[in-house]
Design an enzyme around this catalytic site. Structure first.
Site, PDB file in Angstrom:
ATOM      1  N   ARG A   1       3.941  -0.177   0.566  1.00 20.71           N
ATOM      2  CA  ARG A   1       4.520  -1.045  -0.477  1.00 20.71           C
ATOM      3  C   ARG A   1       4.366  -0.381  -1.852  1.00 20.71           C
ATOM      4  NH1 ARG A   1       3.166  -7.325  -0.878  1.00 20.71           N
ATOM      5  NH2 ARG A   1       0.995  -6.672  -0.865  1.00 20.71           N
TER       6      ARG A   1
ATOM      7  N   LYS B   1       6.867 -12.203   2.429  1.00 26.69           N
ATOM      8  CA  LYS B   1       7.091 -13.481   1.733  1.00 26.69           C
ATOM      9  C   LYS B   1       7.821 -13.263   0.404  1.00 26.69           C
ATOM     10  CE  LYS B   1       2.684 -14.421   1.473  1.00 26.69           C
ATOM     11  NZ  LYS B   1       2.147 -13.227   2.159  1.00 26.69           N
TER      12      LYS B   1
HETATM   13  P1  ADP Z   1       4.201 -10.362   0.909  1.00 25.03           P
HETATM   14  O1  ADP Z   1       4.873 -10.976  -0.294  1.00 25.03           O
HETATM   15  O2  ADP Z   1       4.225 -11.255   2.103  1.00 25.03           O
HETATM   16  O3  ADP Z   1       2.831  -9.828   0.609  1.00 25.03           O
HETATM   17  P2  ADP Z   1       6.215  -8.248   0.570  1.00 25.03           P
HETATM   18  O4  ADP Z   1       7.483  -9.039   0.471  1.00 25.03           O
HETATM   19  O5  ADP Z   1       5.692  -7.630  -0.673  1.00 25.03           O
HETATM   20  O6  ADP Z   1       5.074  -9.100   1.336  1.00 25.03           O
HETATM   21  O7  ADP Z   1       6.461  -7.107   1.684  1.00 25.03           O
HETATM   22  C1  ADP Z   1       5.410  -6.191   2.032  1.00 25.03           C
HETATM   23  C2  ADP Z   1       6.001  -4.794   2.210  1.00 25.03           C
HETATM   24  O8  ADP Z   1       6.847  -4.765   3.365  1.00 25.03           O
HETATM   25  C3  ADP Z   1       6.862  -4.330   1.030  1.00 25.03           C
HETATM   26  O9  ADP Z   1       6.676  -2.947   0.869  1.00 25.03           O
HETATM   27  C4  ADP Z   1       8.287  -4.675   1.466  1.00 25.03           C
HETATM   28  O10 ADP Z   1       9.223  -3.822   0.825  1.00 25.03           O
HETATM   29  C5  ADP Z   1       8.212  -4.436   2.980  1.00 25.03           C
HETATM   30  N1  ADP Z   1       9.074  -5.324   3.758  1.00 25.03           N
HETATM   31  C6  ADP Z   1       9.385  -6.624   3.493  1.00 25.03           C
HETATM   32  N2  ADP Z   1      10.200  -7.139   4.450  1.00 25.03           N
HETATM   33  C7  ADP Z   1      10.374  -6.132   5.367  1.00 25.03           C
HETATM   34  C8  ADP Z   1      11.098  -6.036   6.592  1.00 25.03           C
HETATM   35  N3  ADP Z   1      11.783  -7.072   7.106  1.00 25.03           N
HETATM   36  N4  ADP Z   1      11.039  -4.852   7.269  1.00 25.03           N
HETATM   37  C9  ADP Z   1      10.334  -3.810   6.762  1.00 25.03           C
HETATM   38  N5  ADP Z   1       9.634  -3.829   5.626  1.00 25.03           N
HETATM   39  C10 ADP Z   1       9.652  -4.980   4.917  1.00 25.03           C
HETATM   40  P1  AMP Z   2      -0.177 -11.714  -3.427  1.00 26.60           P
HETATM   41  O1  AMP Z   2       0.584 -11.082  -4.531  1.00 26.60           O
HETATM   42  O2  AMP Z   2       0.399 -13.048  -3.009  1.00 26.60           O
HETATM   43  O3  AMP Z   2      -0.401 -10.787  -2.257  1.00 26.60           O
HETATM   44  O4  AMP Z   2      -1.640 -12.061  -4.021  1.00 26.60           O
HETATM   45  C1  AMP Z   2      -2.512 -11.039  -4.447  1.00 26.60           C
HETATM   46  C2  AMP Z   2      -3.919 -11.610  -4.632  1.00 26.60           C
HETATM   47  O5  AMP Z   2      -3.911 -12.637  -5.649  1.00 26.60           O
HETATM   48  C3  AMP Z   2      -4.531 -12.292  -3.391  1.00 26.60           C
HETATM   49  O6  AMP Z   2      -5.128 -11.369  -2.493  1.00 26.60           O
HETATM   50  C4  AMP Z   2      -5.554 -13.218  -4.069  1.00 26.60           C
HETATM   51  O7  AMP Z   2      -6.713 -12.503  -4.489  1.00 26.60           O
HETATM   52  C5  AMP Z   2      -4.822 -13.681  -5.330  1.00 26.60           C
HETATM   53  N1  AMP Z   2      -4.043 -14.917  -5.072  1.00 26.60           N
HETATM   54  C6  AMP Z   2      -2.684 -15.063  -5.101  1.00 26.60           C
HETATM   55  N2  AMP Z   2      -2.338 -16.323  -4.799  1.00 26.60           N
HETATM   56  C7  AMP Z   2      -3.501 -16.992  -4.554  1.00 26.60           C
HETATM   57  C8  AMP Z   2      -3.812 -18.334  -4.166  1.00 26.60           C
HETATM   58  N3  AMP Z   2      -2.855 -19.253  -3.944  1.00 26.60           N
HETATM   59  N4  AMP Z   2      -5.122 -18.658  -4.013  1.00 26.60           N
HETATM   60  C9  AMP Z   2      -6.093 -17.763  -4.228  1.00 26.60           C
HETATM   61  N5  AMP Z   2      -5.881 -16.486  -4.568  1.00 26.60           N
HETATM   62  C10 AMP Z   2      -4.584 -16.091  -4.736  1.00 26.60           C
END
Ligand code: ADP
Ligand code: AMP
Length: 214
Positions: free
Chosen positions: A127, A13
């Site tokens: 990550r 995301k």
């Molecule tokens: P989220 O915001 O949904 O938690 P991230 O954007 O931080 O996820 O992505 C999670 C991990 O996967 C990161 O280490 C990122 O660099 C990697 N990643 C994101 N998109 C891809 C993809 N299409 N293929 C492989 N790895 C990816």
């Molecule tokens: P993220 O960076 O989106 O993976 O969020 C990391 C952590 O922050 C999550 O596991 C939650 O503990 C908290 N968090 C982020 N966004 C929210 C939300 N909209 N509601 C509740 N907790 C959140």
């Protein structure tokens, strides 16, 4: 354009939201980044949020909703935004919906980045995050130019505390119980679009721009 990113933790995301923000010139708003910035600064909000985040639990809706509504009321959100990590519960989605309806407004797209659970543990353990500027890398798939150093701002990259495998399992359970129901919520509003999140990040982005440019 007002966009919500949906998907499991680690689905990509944030990676996609940053690219959307750049291409469509709208702010990228990540509640996770806001909490992490507060933890880093040692604020009361940060201290409270950390007790939940470290366990892989959601920060309570009362805290999260206020922060988000304050943020989207800022001037730079006038022409839209991309929300990453909010809403994560049905009550959060309802509050956002009500606030927008009162302004005669609505969410245009809820983009569901679909990645099966099997891929998530690898995504999260690989990550690496920059806690200074919010950039994200993956040690195998999206490595920084220099190991352990952020390409964008030169700060040190870290494995987030909540990306350790035992916490990731909790976060996935929380996702399925509390966040996945939002797929039905936004389907009912006719704004849900699902993209395959398992392909290369550029191909995921191409699928998203095809939806947004229609
Ligand atoms: P989220 O915001 O949904 O938690 P991230 O954007 O931080 O996820 O992505 C999670 C991990 O996967 C990161 O280490 C990122 O660099 C990697 N990643 C994101 N998109 C891809 C993809 N299409 N293929 C492989 N790895 C990816
Ligand atoms: P993220 O960076 O989106 O993976 O969020 C990391 C952590 O922050 C999550 O596991 C939650 O503990 C908290 N968090 C982020 N966004 C929210 C939300 N909209 N509601 C509740 N907790 C959140």
């Amino acid at each position: 354009m007002k966009i919500i990113m949906l998907g499991a933790p680690g689905a990509g995301k944030g990676t996609q939201a940053k690219m959307i923000a750049e291409q469509y010139k709208i702010p990228h708003i990540s509640t996770g980044d806001i909490f992490r910035a507060n933890i880093k600064e040692g604020t009361e909000l940060g201290k409270e949020a950390k007790t939940y985040m470290d366990k892989g639990l959601l920060v309570p809706d009362e805290l999260t909703v206020k922060i988000l509504l304050d943020r989207v009321a800022k001037e730079d959100c006038k022409n839209g935004y991309v929300l990453d990590g909010f809403p994560r519960t049905i009550p959060q989605a309802e509050v956002l919906d009500k606030a927008l309806t009162e302004l005669g407004d609505k969410i245009d797209y809820a983009i569901n980045v679909d990645v099966p659970d099997e891929n998530i543990i690898n995504r999260m353990s690989g990550r690496r995050a920059c806690l200074s500027c919010g950039a994200t890398y993956h040690i195998e798939h999206i490595p920084p130019k220099k190991e352990g150093v952020c390409d964008t701002c030169g700060s040190e990259l870290v494995l987030r505390d909540d990306d350790k495998p035992e916490t990731v399992k909790n976060r996935l359970n929380v996702y399925h119980e509390q966040t996945q129901p939002l797929i039905d919520f936004y389907t009912a509003k006719n704004v849900l679009k699902t993209v395959d999140g398992t392909v290369d990040m550029k191909d995921v982005f191409a699928a998203i721009t095809e939806i947004l440019d229609k």
